[in-house]
Scaffold this active site. Sequence first.
Site, PDB file in Angstrom:
ATOM      1  N   ASP A  37       0.839  -1.199   0.000  1.00 52.69           N
ATOM      2  CA  ASP A  37       0.000   0.000   0.000  1.00 52.69           C
ATOM      3  C   ASP A  37       0.877   1.253   0.000  1.00 52.69           C
ATOM      4  O   ASP A  37       1.655   1.470   0.933  1.00 52.69           O
ATOM      5  CB  ASP A  37      -0.885  -0.020   1.255  1.00 52.69           C
ATOM      6  CG  ASP A  37      -2.119   0.856   1.118  1.00 52.69           C
ATOM      7  OD1 ASP A  37      -2.088   1.809   0.330  1.00 52.69           O
ATOM      8  OD2 ASP A  37      -3.116   0.577   1.807  1.00 52.69           O
ATOM      9  N   ASP A  38       0.769   2.045  -1.064  1.00 52.57           N
ATOM     10  CA  ASP A  38       1.496   3.320  -1.161  1.00 52.57           C
ATOM     11  C   ASP A  38       3.011   3.140  -1.241  1.00 52.57           C
ATOM     12  O   ASP A  38       3.774   3.997  -0.775  1.00 52.57           O
ATOM     13  CB  ASP A  38       1.169   4.236   0.022  1.00 52.57           C
ATOM     14  CG  ASP A  38      -0.206   4.879  -0.062  1.00 52.57           C
ATOM     15  OD1 ASP A  38      -0.986   4.492  -0.951  1.00 52.57           O
ATOM     16  OD2 ASP A  38      -0.502   5.761   0.763  1.00 52.57           O
ATOM     17  N   CYS A  76      -6.219   3.770  -3.756  1.00 48.23           N
ATOM     18  CA  CYS A  76      -6.409   2.430  -3.174  1.00 48.23           C
ATOM     19  C   CYS A  76      -7.622   1.673  -3.710  1.00 48.23           C
ATOM     20  O   CYS A  76      -7.492   0.606  -4.307  1.00 48.23           O
ATOM     21  CB  CYS A  76      -6.533   2.547  -1.652  1.00 48.23           C
ATOM     22  SG  CYS A  76      -5.177   3.420  -0.839  1.00 48.23           S
ATOM     23  N   LYS A 130      -6.263  -5.488   4.093  1.00 49.59           N
ATOM     24  CA  LYS A 130      -7.142  -4.353   3.773  1.00 49.59           C
ATOM     25  C   LYS A 130      -8.154  -4.719   2.679  1.00 49.59           C
ATOM     26  O   LYS A 130      -7.796  -5.332   1.667  1.00 49.59           O
ATOM     27  CB  LYS A 130      -6.269  -3.190   3.308  1.00 49.59           C
ATOM     28  CG  LYS A 130      -6.997  -1.922   2.912  1.00 49.59           C
ATOM     29  CD  LYS A 130      -5.970  -0.860   2.543  1.00 49.59           C
ATOM     30  CE  LYS A 130      -6.605   0.429   2.080  1.00 49.59           C
ATOM     31  NZ  LYS A 130      -5.586   1.454   1.757  1.00 49.59           N
ATOM     32  N   HIS A 132     -11.364  -2.360   1.609  1.00 49.81           N
ATOM     33  CA  HIS A 132     -11.559  -1.045   0.976  1.00 49.81           C
ATOM     34  C   HIS A 132     -12.461  -1.064  -0.259  1.00 49.81           C
ATOM     35  O   HIS A 132     -12.322  -0.250  -1.166  1.00 49.81           O
ATOM     36  CB  HIS A 132     -10.200  -0.427   0.613  1.00 49.81           C
ATOM     37  CG  HIS A 132     -10.123   1.025   0.970  1.00 49.81           C
ATOM     38  ND1 HIS A 132      -8.979   1.776   0.872  1.00 49.81           N
ATOM     39  CD2 HIS A 132     -11.063   1.875   1.445  1.00 49.81           C
ATOM     40  CE1 HIS A 132      -9.194   3.007   1.259  1.00 49.81           C
ATOM     41  NE2 HIS A 132     -10.466   3.098   1.606  1.00 49.81           N
ATOM     42  N   HIS A 215       1.379   2.431   4.061  1.00 53.31           N
ATOM     43  CA  HIS A 215       0.441   3.553   4.116  1.00 53.31           C
ATOM     44  C   HIS A 215       0.542   4.260   5.469  1.00 53.31           C
ATOM     45  O   HIS A 215       0.910   3.661   6.471  1.00 53.31           O
ATOM     46  CB  HIS A 215      -0.975   3.004   3.906  1.00 53.31           C
ATOM     47  CG  HIS A 215      -2.021   4.028   3.597  1.00 53.31           C
ATOM     48  ND1 HIS A 215      -2.476   4.940   4.523  1.00 53.31           N
ATOM     49  CD2 HIS A 215      -2.731   4.254   2.458  1.00 53.31           C
ATOM     50  CE1 HIS A 215      -3.410   5.687   3.978  1.00 53.31           C
ATOM     51  NE2 HIS A 215      -3.577   5.301   2.721  1.00 53.31           N
ATOM     52  N   ASP A 272      -0.369  -0.793  -4.733  1.00 52.16           N
ATOM     53  CA  ASP A 272      -1.692  -0.378  -5.219  1.00 52.16           C
ATOM     54  C   ASP A 272      -1.665   0.965  -5.929  1.00 52.16           C
ATOM     55  O   ASP A 272      -2.572   1.294  -6.682  1.00 52.16           O
ATOM     56  CB  ASP A 272      -2.714  -0.357  -4.072  1.00 52.16           C
ATOM     57  CG  ASP A 272      -2.390   0.676  -3.004  1.00 52.16           C
ATOM     58  OD1 ASP A 272      -1.244   1.189  -2.971  1.00 52.16           O
ATOM     59  OD2 ASP A 272      -3.273   0.968  -2.175  1.00 52.16           O
ATOM     60  N   ASN A 273      -0.655   1.760  -5.693  1.00 52.90           N
ATOM     61  CA  ASN A 273      -0.436   3.021  -6.405  1.00 52.90           C
ATOM     62  C   ASN A 273       0.983   3.473  -6.102  1.00 52.90           C
ATOM     63  O   ASN A 273       1.700   2.854  -5.321  1.00 52.90           O
ATOM     64  CB  ASN A 273      -1.454   4.104  -6.017  1.00 52.90           C
ATOM     65  CG  ASN A 273      -1.687   4.237  -4.537  1.00 52.90           C
ATOM     66  OD1 ASN A 273      -2.759   3.905  -4.028  1.00 52.90           O
ATOM     67  ND2 ASN A 273      -0.686   4.703  -3.805  1.00 52.90           N
ATOM     68  N   LYS A 291       1.303   9.342  -5.748  1.00 56.54           N
ATOM     69  CA  LYS A 291      -0.055   8.887  -5.456  1.00 56.54           C
ATOM     70  C   LYS A 291      -1.089   9.979  -5.734  1.00 56.54           C
ATOM     71  O   LYS A 291      -0.887  11.145  -5.422  1.00 56.54           O
ATOM     72  CB  LYS A 291      -0.142   8.473  -3.990  1.00 56.54           C
ATOM     73  CG  LYS A 291      -1.533   8.067  -3.539  1.00 56.54           C
ATOM     74  CD  LYS A 291      -1.552   7.709  -2.063  1.00 56.54           C
ATOM     75  CE  LYS A 291      -2.961   7.326  -1.596  1.00 56.54           C
ATOM     76  NZ  LYS A 291      -2.978   6.902  -0.178  1.00 56.54           N
TER      77      LYS A 291
END
Length: 408
Positions: A37-38, A76, A130, A132, A215, A272-273, A291
């Site tokens: 994540d991130d 996300c 996660k 989301h 994240h 994810d990004n 992001k």
Amino acid sequence: MKARINPILAIVCLVGTFALTLFANDNKPDIVFILADDLGNKDVGFNGCTEIKTPNLDKLAAAGTVLSQFYVQPLCSPTRASLMTGRYPIRYGLQAGVIKPGDKYGLPLNEQMLPQRLHDVGYSTFAVGKWHLGEFEKAYWPTSRGFDHHYGFLFGAIDYFEHIRYGIPDWWRDGKPIKEAGYTTHLFGDEAVRIIKAQSKDKPLFLYTAFNAVHTPLQAQENYTSPYKLLKGQRRTYAGMMAALDEAVGKIVAAIDETGRRKNTLFIFSSDNGGPAPGKITDNGIFRAGKGTVYEGGVRVCAFATWEGKIKAGAKVDEPMHMVDWYPTLLKLVGDSGTQKLPLDGRDIWPTITEGKKSPHSELLVNIQGSSGAVHVGDWKLVIHTSVSPDKKKHEKIELFNLRVDPR
């Protein structure tokens, strides 16, 4: 009078049954999908990072093929939706922003989910970490969307130690709230290991482990940040979070090895990004911005695929592909012949990864939302931004890049 059994026909039936069983159990790979994540594009050793050590990720990437033009969505929820449906989020209204607590929507229920399709062809399906993708009704929760089991949280920005988001607990096991101590990255790694060790050897496994690392909030234990004393402030904390993530990935791979599943396991890793605050917290390498943007730093992420004997080790593929592609690729790989009710945007990227074929895409939609959009066609990328000035005049900025010549 007893019926007479044709011995040749009986043998044919037995062989056929054995072949079907063999196909059902042995020819379907275990799929371990690990989503960070991130994560900044250059914050892993296999993409050239030297100040943060990621030995487990580097070793797993070296055993497979790095995907150097792998694209996702800028945020996300849209990226997760892309994976689960094989369709661009603009098709179902999730292309802008993320799903937040209190939102009365989620990934629409008419979308055919990847875990549902895998479950239908015999997979055990597990989601760790996660989600989301919606929770305002139970029909939107992971165990209602094709997963046999879910352990983790439903939204973003969760506290790594307290498991709360803005003062509200967000920690669940199979739809029921739980309380337990522990650092989330460690807990998710341990849960993934437990699942792997408990999985029957004659049933294929789909394990989707979506870490909240790295994240915000930026939180790490001192024993993970202490090796990074030369780094300052948030970058040092971020490095400690990366160390914990890398350790968890190492434990997952070790569990696959210990259970004798390695030769039939496909590992997929991606962020994810792109990384937020590049240059301050994260490092997206040469790529512009981060992001939340449609520039390369926001949507071109570190990724690889590894499968011993099936995917070339130590290789790199520099062809454009997108998160939506894993949906049709995996379904074809496992022999799914179910009916696809909605049009897919994803394409089969297996020949690109394993045979060096060109990308199956003539174009990739990066994203379209209210004030911006981007499309990738061949080597070219078109970016459009619109804005309205205080005097209510519309302003449009159009940018065209040749990514082969100018990846920055």
